[in-house]
Enzyme design. Structure first.
Site, PDB file in Angstrom:
ATOM      1  N   SER A  51       0.827  -1.211   0.000  1.00  8.41           N
ATOM      2  CA  SER A  51       0.000   0.000   0.000  1.00  8.41           C
ATOM      3  C   SER A  51       0.858   1.256   0.000  1.00  8.41           C
ATOM      4  O   SER A  51       1.738   1.424   0.845  1.00  8.41           O
ATOM      5  CB  SER A  51      -0.910   0.016   1.230  1.00  8.41           C
ATOM      6  OG  SER A  51      -1.837  -1.042   1.194  1.00  8.41           O
ATOM      7  N   HIS A  82      -3.699   0.465  -4.481  1.00  2.71           N
ATOM      8  CA  HIS A  82      -3.151  -0.615  -5.304  1.00  2.71           C
ATOM      9  C   HIS A  82      -3.657  -0.418  -6.729  1.00  2.71           C
ATOM     10  O   HIS A  82      -4.841  -0.607  -7.006  1.00  2.71           O
ATOM     11  CB  HIS A  82      -3.582  -1.980  -4.767  1.00  2.71           C
ATOM     12  CG  HIS A  82      -2.968  -2.328  -3.443  1.00  2.71           C
ATOM     13  ND1 HIS A  82      -1.996  -3.304  -3.310  1.00  2.71           N
ATOM     14  CD2 HIS A  82      -3.174  -1.823  -2.205  1.00  2.71           C
ATOM     15  CE1 HIS A  82      -1.640  -3.389  -2.038  1.00  2.71           C
ATOM     16  NE2 HIS A  82      -2.340  -2.504  -1.351  1.00  2.71           N
ATOM     17  N   HIS A 104      -5.265  -9.923  -1.470  1.00  5.28           N
ATOM     18  CA  HIS A 104      -5.333 -10.198  -0.043  1.00  5.28           C
ATOM     19  C   HIS A 104      -6.433 -11.200   0.277  1.00  5.28           C
ATOM     20  O   HIS A 104      -7.461 -11.260  -0.409  1.00  5.28           O
ATOM     21  CB  HIS A 104      -5.608  -8.912   0.753  1.00  5.28           C
ATOM     22  CG  HIS A 104      -4.627  -7.809   0.502  1.00  5.28           C
ATOM     23  ND1 HIS A 104      -4.725  -6.985  -0.597  1.00  5.28           N
ATOM     24  CD2 HIS A 104      -3.551  -7.382   1.217  1.00  5.28           C
ATOM     25  CE1 HIS A 104      -3.734  -6.095  -0.564  1.00  5.28           C
ATOM     26  NE2 HIS A 104      -3.016  -6.319   0.522  1.00  5.28           N
ATOM     27  N   TYR A 106      -8.395 -10.923   2.753  1.00  7.86           N
ATOM     28  CA  TYR A 106      -9.598 -10.207   3.186  1.00  7.86           C
ATOM     29  C   TYR A 106     -10.435  -9.684   2.026  1.00  7.86           C
ATOM     30  O   TYR A 106     -11.580  -9.255   2.217  1.00  7.86           O
ATOM     31  CB  TYR A 106      -9.243  -9.062   4.140  1.00  7.86           C
ATOM     32  CG  TYR A 106      -8.383  -7.948   3.563  1.00  7.86           C
ATOM     33  CD1 TYR A 106      -8.900  -7.013   2.663  1.00  7.86           C
ATOM     34  CD2 TYR A 106      -7.066  -7.802   3.953  1.00  7.86           C
ATOM     35  CE1 TYR A 106      -8.129  -5.987   2.151  1.00  7.86           C
ATOM     36  CE2 TYR A 106      -6.284  -6.772   3.463  1.00  7.86           C
ATOM     37  CZ  TYR A 106      -6.811  -5.875   2.560  1.00  7.86           C
ATOM     38  OH  TYR A 106      -6.043  -4.857   2.058  1.00  7.86           O
ATOM     39  N   GLU A 107      -9.894  -9.712   0.810  1.00  6.21           N
ATOM     40  CA  GLU A 107     -10.692  -9.326  -0.350  1.00  6.21           C
ATOM     41  C   GLU A 107     -11.655 -10.436  -0.762  1.00  6.21           C
ATOM     42  O   GLU A 107     -12.460 -10.246  -1.671  1.00  6.21           O
ATOM     43  CB  GLU A 107      -9.776  -8.972  -1.527  1.00  6.21           C
ATOM     44  CG  GLU A 107      -8.951  -7.718  -1.313  1.00  6.21           C
ATOM     45  CD  GLU A 107      -8.001  -7.458  -2.467  1.00  6.21           C
ATOM     46  OE1 GLU A 107      -8.425  -6.883  -3.483  1.00  6.21           O
ATOM     47  OE2 GLU A 107      -6.820  -7.855  -2.351  1.00  6.21           O
ATOM     48  N   ALA A 134       3.234  -2.124   3.723  1.00  6.76           N
ATOM     49  CA  ALA A 134       3.018  -1.113   4.751  1.00  6.76           C
ATOM     50  C   ALA A 134       2.605  -1.857   6.010  1.00  6.76           C
ATOM     51  O   ALA A 134       1.730  -2.735   5.955  1.00  6.76           O
ATOM     52  CB  ALA A 134       1.926  -0.143   4.320  1.00  6.76           C
ATOM     53  N   MET A 237      -1.210  -7.306   6.793  1.00  4.66           N
ATOM     54  CA  MET A 237      -2.247  -8.199   6.283  1.00  4.66           C
ATOM     55  C   MET A 237      -1.845  -8.846   4.962  1.00  4.66           C
ATOM     56  O   MET A 237      -2.706  -9.178   4.143  1.00  4.66           O
ATOM     57  CB  MET A 237      -3.556  -7.425   6.103  1.00  4.66           C
ATOM     58  CG  MET A 237      -4.022  -6.675   7.336  1.00  4.66           C
ATOM     59  SD  MET A 237      -5.433  -5.589   6.966  1.00  4.66           S
ATOM     60  CE  MET A 237      -5.465  -4.575   8.463  1.00  4.66           C
ATOM     61  N   SER A 238      -0.540  -9.019   4.740  1.00  8.02           N
ATOM     62  CA  SER A 238      -0.099  -9.536   3.439  1.00  8.02           C
ATOM     63  C   SER A 238       1.245 -10.244   3.569  1.00  8.02           C
ATOM     64  O   SER A 238       1.645 -10.640   4.661  1.00  8.02           O
ATOM     65  CB  SER A 238       0.030  -8.370   2.444  1.00  8.02           C
ATOM     66  OG  SER A 238       1.087  -7.495   2.836  1.00  8.02           O
ATOM     67  N   ASN A 261       2.442   3.213  10.514  1.00  8.34           N
ATOM     68  CA  ASN A 261       1.699   3.645  11.706  1.00  8.34           C
ATOM     69  C   ASN A 261       2.222   2.871  12.905  1.00  8.34           C
ATOM     70  O   ASN A 261       2.782   1.779  12.752  1.00  8.34           O
ATOM     71  CB  ASN A 261       0.188   3.411  11.546  1.00  8.34           C
ATOM     72  CG  ASN A 261      -0.156   1.945  11.387  1.00  8.34           C
ATOM     73  OD1 ASN A 261       0.087   1.343  10.338  1.00  8.34           O
ATOM     74  ND2 ASN A 261      -0.720   1.358  12.434  1.00  8.34           N
ATOM     75  N   HIS A 275      -6.695   3.462   7.120  1.00 13.93           N
ATOM     76  CA  HIS A 275      -5.989   3.185   5.872  1.00 13.93           C
ATOM     77  C   HIS A 275      -5.470   4.464   5.214  1.00 13.93           C
ATOM     78  O   HIS A 275      -4.409   4.459   4.579  1.00 13.93           O
ATOM     79  CB  HIS A 275      -6.913   2.435   4.906  1.00 13.93           C
ATOM     80  CG  HIS A 275      -6.197   1.875   3.712  1.00 13.93           C
ATOM     81  ND1 HIS A 275      -5.191   0.929   3.817  1.00 13.93           N
ATOM     82  CD2 HIS A 275      -6.321   2.125   2.372  1.00 13.93           C
ATOM     83  CE1 HIS A 275      -4.740   0.616   2.609  1.00 13.93           C
ATOM     84  NE2 HIS A 275      -5.412   1.325   1.723  1.00 13.93           N
TER      85      HIS A 275
END
Length: 307
Positions: A51, A82, A104, A106-107, A134, A237-238, A261, A275
């Site tokens: 990201s 993306h 991902h 979560y997609e 990220a 998350m990746s 972050n 995000h």
């Protein structure tokens, strides 16, 4: 009344997709052959952009660009930040292919779809994969803008049985039980940290453990504390599914997390992750990552040994 034929066909495709456990070797080969027929570039290095880090792709010279929607069998990227493009070109003289946007769990994609491009890269001649992401900083010494060279990972979805290698093993790519104790190439890690020091990024360079979660929600305070107690320095998350598949098929891997972050670890804090903050932090610090990777290309021999 029965639905239109086109809608019926879509339903059949969805049902078929839900019962599958992976792509066939022929489907990987079909995509690889299609790409090779559309460009004269023959990349040995693949770069996966996280990201806000898609600018790495813009650095490639003599570009040939493909939208994911045009590539046979390719999934679609749906996440803001993306771009959903595959770029072939040269970076500091090295033939590369760059993913501007990844896929991902979560997609809604099964992990065998999330990792589809990695095996395609293997079939087009790639030998090294550089994965970027990220990430939230769990290590309290980390600051926003730091770059963490990944030395190891914790695959939390894997603890629940979600693994990209689940299902029948494709022996053409690798063994049934691949080791992961050497997932991140030691020489590349050492070289990347040295380059960071040479560029004056010493205060930004870290080396640590990345923890992958399923997402898409950001972590609770209790989860962050728990993950940090397990030894995780950053969370995202990746990345881990791609690394597992890359190592399964014999590719060298370098992983770099940009800390975008700081994970919330204190119940008295008013801070929450979002995000938009991640994308902005990525944009603000991406130039350091871009410089790091660009110089790294100079140090990789054409046979992908570190020089």
């Amino acid at each position: 009344m029965s639905p239109p034929a086109s809608e019926t066909q879509k339903q059949k495709i969805r049902i078929k997709d839900e019962t599958r456990t992976g792509y066939t070797y022929e489907e990987y080969k079909q995509t690889a052959d299609w790409l090779l027929s559309k460009t004269e570039h023959r990349p040995t290095v693949a770069i996966v952009c996280g990201s806000g880090l898609g600018g790495l792709g813009e650095l490639l010279k003599d570009q040939v660009v493909f939208h994911y929607s045009d590539i046979p069998n390719f999934p679609r990227s749906t996440v803001p930040g993306h771009a959903g493009r595959l770029i072939f070109g040269n970076l500091n003289g090295k033939p590369c292919v760059c993913m501007q946007g990844r896929f991902h769990f979560y997609e809604g994609y099964p992990l065998w779809k999330v990792t589809f491009p990695i095996r395609v890269f293997r079939l087009i001649g790639v030998e090294t994969v550089i994965v970027t992401n990220a990430a939230g900083g769990l290590n309290q010494d980390y600051k926003v803008g730091d770059m963490m060279v990944i030395k190891d990972h914790i695959n939390m979805p894997g603890f629940a049985g979600h693994n990209p290698l689940a299902g029948p093993n494709e022996e053409s790519f690798g063994p049934r039980f691949p080791p992961m104790s050497d997932a991140y190439d030691k020489d590349f890690r050492k070289l990347t940290l040295a380059i960071g020091r040479e560029l004056g990024f010493s205060e930004k360079m870290r080396e640590g453990v990345y923890c992958s979660l399923g997402g898409p929600n950001f972590e609770t305070i209790a989860e962050c504390r728990f993950l940090n107690s397990l030894g995780a320095d950053a969370v995202g998350m990746s990345t881990v599914p791609e690394v597992i598949v890359a190592r399964h098929c014999g590719l060298k891997v370098l992983g770099i997390s940009l800390i975008t972050n700081k994970a919330v670890m204190d119940y008295s804090s008013e801070t929450t992750a979002n995000h938009e903050e991640v994308l902005q932090a990525g944009k603000d610090s991406a130039r350091y990552m871009e410089k790091l990777v660009t110089v790294l290309m100079k140090r990789i021999e054409m046979n992908n040994n570190v020089c």
